[in-house]
Scaffold this motif. Sequence first.
Motif, mmCIF file in Angstrom:
data_model
loop_
_atom_site.group_PDB
_atom_site.id
_atom_site.type_symbol
_atom_site.label_atom_id
_atom_site.label_comp_id
_atom_site.label_asym_id
_atom_site.label_seq_id
_atom_site.Cartn_x
_atom_site.Cartn_y
_atom_site.Cartn_z
ATOM 1 N N GLY A 322 0.793 -1.220 0.000
ATOM 2 C CA GLY A 322 0.000 0.000 0.000
ATOM 3 C C GLY A 322 0.825 1.269 0.000
ATOM 4 N N GLU A 323 2.144 1.176 -0.096
ATOM 5 C CA GLU A 323 2.992 2.375 -0.104
ATOM 6 C C GLU A 323 2.806 3.145 -1.406
ATOM 7 N N THR A 324 2.750 4.473 -1.287
ATOM 8 C CA THR A 324 2.521 5.302 -2.474
ATOM 9 C C THR A 324 3.448 6.513 -2.532
ATOM 10 N N ALA A 325 4.475 6.564 -1.691
ATOM 11 C CA ALA A 325 5.384 7.708 -1.696
ATOM 12 C C ALA A 325 6.435 7.552 -2.788
ATOM 13 N N THR A 326 7.101 8.644 -3.114
ATOM 14 C CA THR A 326 8.186 8.726 -4.105
ATOM 15 C C THR A 326 7.762 8.051 -5.407
ATOM 16 N N TYR A 327 8.616 7.161 -5.936
ATOM 17 C CA TYR A 327 8.299 6.606 -7.255
ATOM 18 C C TYR A 327 7.126 5.634 -7.240
ATOM 19 N N TYR A 328 6.686 5.198 -6.070
ATOM 20 C CA TYR A 328 5.486 4.356 -6.017
ATOM 21 C C TYR A 328 4.224 5.135 -6.373
ATOM 22 N N ALA A 329 4.302 6.465 -6.344
ATOM 23 C CA ALA A 329 3.136 7.285 -6.683
ATOM 24 C C ALA A 329 2.648 6.997 -8.096
ATOM 25 N N GLY A 330 3.569 6.638 -8.990
ATOM 26 C CA GLY A 330 3.187 6.355 -10.366
ATOM 27 C C GLY A 330 2.382 5.090 -10.530
ATOM 28 N N PHE A 331 2.276 4.291 -9.467
ATOM 29 C CA PHE A 331 1.551 3.022 -9.533
ATOM 30 C C PHE A 331 0.410 2.979 -8.514
ATOM 31 N N ALA A 332 0.207 4.086 -7.825
ATOM 32 C CA ALA A 332 -0.720 4.097 -6.697
ATOM 33 C C ALA A 332 -2.175 4.018 -7.108
ATOM 34 N N SER A 333 -2.535 4.653 -8.206
ATOM 35 C CA SER A 333 -3.957 4.792 -8.525
ATOM 36 C C SER A 333 -4.579 3.488 -8.993
ATOM 37 N N ASP A 334 -3.826 2.653 -9.693
ATOM 38 C CA ASP A 334 -4.403 1.421 -10.236
ATOM 39 C C ASP A 334 -3.302 0.381 -10.436
ATOM 40 N N PRO A 335 -2.724 -0.118 -9.355
ATOM 41 C CA PRO A 335 -1.571 -1.012 -9.490
ATOM 42 C C PRO A 335 -1.888 -2.300 -10.244
ATOM 43 N N ALA A 336 -3.106 -2.816 -10.115
ATOM 44 C CA ALA A 336 -3.443 -4.051 -10.828
ATOM 45 C C ALA A 336 -3.444 -3.829 -12.336
ATOM 46 N N ARG A 337 -3.967 -2.678 -12.781
ATOM 47 C CA ARG A 337 -3.945 -2.382 -14.208
ATOM 48 C C ARG A 337 -2.504 -2.239 -14.707
ATOM 49 N N HIS A 338 -1.684 -1.555 -13.925
ATOM 50 C CA HIS A 338 -0.275 -1.421 -14.302
ATOM 51 C C HIS A 338 0.397 -2.795 -14.393
ATOM 52 N N LEU A 339 0.138 -3.632 -13.407
ATOM 53 C CA LEU A 339 0.776 -4.946 -13.401
ATOM 54 C C LEU A 339 0.318 -5.784 -14.587
ATOM 55 N N ALA A 340 -0.943 -5.679 -14.949
ATOM 56 C CA ALA A 340 -1.433 -6.421 -16.117
ATOM 57 C C ALA A 340 -0.692 -5.973 -17.373
ATOM 58 N N ARG A 341 -0.503 -4.674 -17.532
ATOM 59 C CA ARG A 341 0.212 -4.195 -18.720
ATOM 60 C C ARG A 341 1.673 -4.661 -18.706
ATOM 61 N N ILE A 342 2.280 -4.655 -17.545
ATOM 62 C CA ILE A 342 3.666 -5.119 -17.406
ATOM 63 C C ILE A 342 3.782 -6.583 -17.824
ATOM 64 N N LEU A 343 2.885 -7.417 -17.352
ATOM 65 C CA LEU A 343 2.940 -8.843 -17.672
ATOM 66 C C LEU A 343 2.700 -9.090 -19.156
ATOM 67 N N ALA A 344 1.862 -8.265 -19.769
ATOM 68 C CA ALA A 344 1.539 -8.469 -21.181
ATOM 69 C C ALA A 344 2.532 -7.802 -22.122
ATOM 70 N N GLU A 345 3.063 -6.627 -21.738
ATOM 71 C CA GLU A 345 3.813 -5.810 -22.695
ATOM 72 C C GLU A 345 5.209 -5.403 -22.239
ATOM 73 N N GLY A 346 5.586 -5.660 -20.991
ATOM 74 C CA GLY A 346 6.920 -5.311 -20.527
ATOM 75 C C GLY A 346 6.941 -4.130 -19.586
ATOM 76 N N PHE A 347 6.742 -2.918 -20.104
ATOM 77 C CA PHE A 347 6.783 -1.712 -19.291
ATOM 78 C C PHE A 347 5.375 -1.237 -18.955
#
Length: 577
Positions: A322-347
């Motif tokens: 649940g940490e959202t400080a510093t560079y984690y802020a870029g993943f705070a709003s929807d981490p599951a969506r980000h992770l899905a894109r990472i698994l499918a496309e890399g970045f």
Amino acid sequence: MLNPEWRERHRLGAQREGSLASFRLWAPALDSVDIEWADGSRAAMAAIGSGWFEHRADLPYGTRYRYRLPDGTAVPDPASRRQEEGIEGWSVLTDADGHVWRCSDWRGRPWRETILYEIHPGLAGGFAGVERELPRLAELGITAIELMPVADFPGTRSWGYDGVLQFAPAEAYGSPAALKQLVDRAHELGLSVFLDVVFNHFGPDGCYLHAYAPQFFQQGAETPWGAGIDFDRPEVRAFYIACAIQWLDEYRFDGLRLDAVHAIPSTEFLMEFNREVRKALPADRHVHLVVENEDNDAGLLPAYEAQWNDDFHHAVHVLLTGETATYYAGFASDPARHLARILAEGFAYQGETPPSRDLPRGMSSGHLPPSCFVNCLQNHDQTGNRLFGERLLALADPEAVKLAAALLLLAPQIPMLFMGEEFGSRTPFFYFTDHKEELAQAIREGRKREFSHQDPGSDRQPLDPNLPETFAASQPLPGDDAEAWLSLYRRLIALRFEHVVPHLDDCRSSGAEALGARTIRAGWRLGERDWVLLVNFGEEVVTTELPAGKPVFGLGEAAVEADGIRLDGRSFRAFLS
């Protein structure tokens, strides 16, 4: 064996042919340089043009030497192969071919088989201590160890990223012979060995290049760690290419991880480096070059085998902690969506601007195979660059961390473990140094500013990086549940080799999606088979379409129902069809 033509072309420092030793130094800011030996004798070096000086003499291996500048300053050889009495001590004329290799026919392992294990040589007890760890790592299923940097540094304690003698194994860890023995033993056990190298800066203490070769650096250019290097100069390029070839040829490392290439402002050099290093080595060897690149520059891939994928770490970390400080802020709003894109496309970020940055980050990466990305749950940076050095198990529910471990090892991307992770270590991993007091104080103040957004509280103060106790406290110790963690990792690695590795060269994503706030479904085509992973990091029940095929691994509770498969909170399933 390195092509003799290439060995001569990249000849730097001190080398010997027969009984005749040659010493070469690039000192373009000087008109004269002397060489001196430990017995007190010295000689003037001959200027041979373009800033180069050379001296030849009939000298045995083991001869200790250094260079004396016109102002009286004594400096080590910047291409020293071995250093004694510290970085300000004596360089040693070393036999590059003195080790009799037991595994002389070793050619490495294919990249698809790679399961990395990052380890700090000092915490492991030096090169001999790492060697003692190898049998248990091989038994666990690890296929490659990655040594944090070993280039010689000031003092006896360091992460290695402040090295100043890039060719010399750190005296604090052991001799060149001990390092070669470590690599040889790893190969006997079927383990590849990677080395982390820092070619983007020198450490702040003990780099004498400024005194005699300021042209090595780009005037006015700075990195976060010191003076920027001038990669437009052929002498500079040759220095780093020769250094890489030394590690890969003389020490028989199987690969290099290039630290922070985003601080190397020359893509041209990086591509030349890749070409020249591969051209110099036998074509039948598996030699793997990996980058760390904060900019997510997909243009370097797949010329380089892979990149450390911080995006994977950050998205999973937010889901677990649940940490959202510093560079984690870029993943705070929807981490599951980000992770899905990472698994499918890399970045996760492919040209978008994260909330934590002012500029766009990343490039399109969906065309790259999954093996172009090295994923991890922990590494030296993400753990040690915390104020209190907490490992993941000190921050997150162990049951959720098990799900992340399953995702790490069963997704097709190349997995990496951090030392101690495999036995559930909860001891911290701190940032540690061994600098002189003035620099040590500057580091204390710098870290205080860096972590000013955190309040340690009156009852918990961060450890001083320069104290020996900080180094000692970073030793990874097994958790009380070590056997359970070892059993889990052993099983997951076996499943990876059974189902994923044989088909990884022919692997493509078949899509991934977030199922709610904390659940992800991801699939890949492995040859003629479909591989689907379902992971629910949350506590809520999630129902999704039942994948084709059979379940081959699971954690937590799940059940097949009329409308699909129900994933209870904290659950994972892998399907193969």
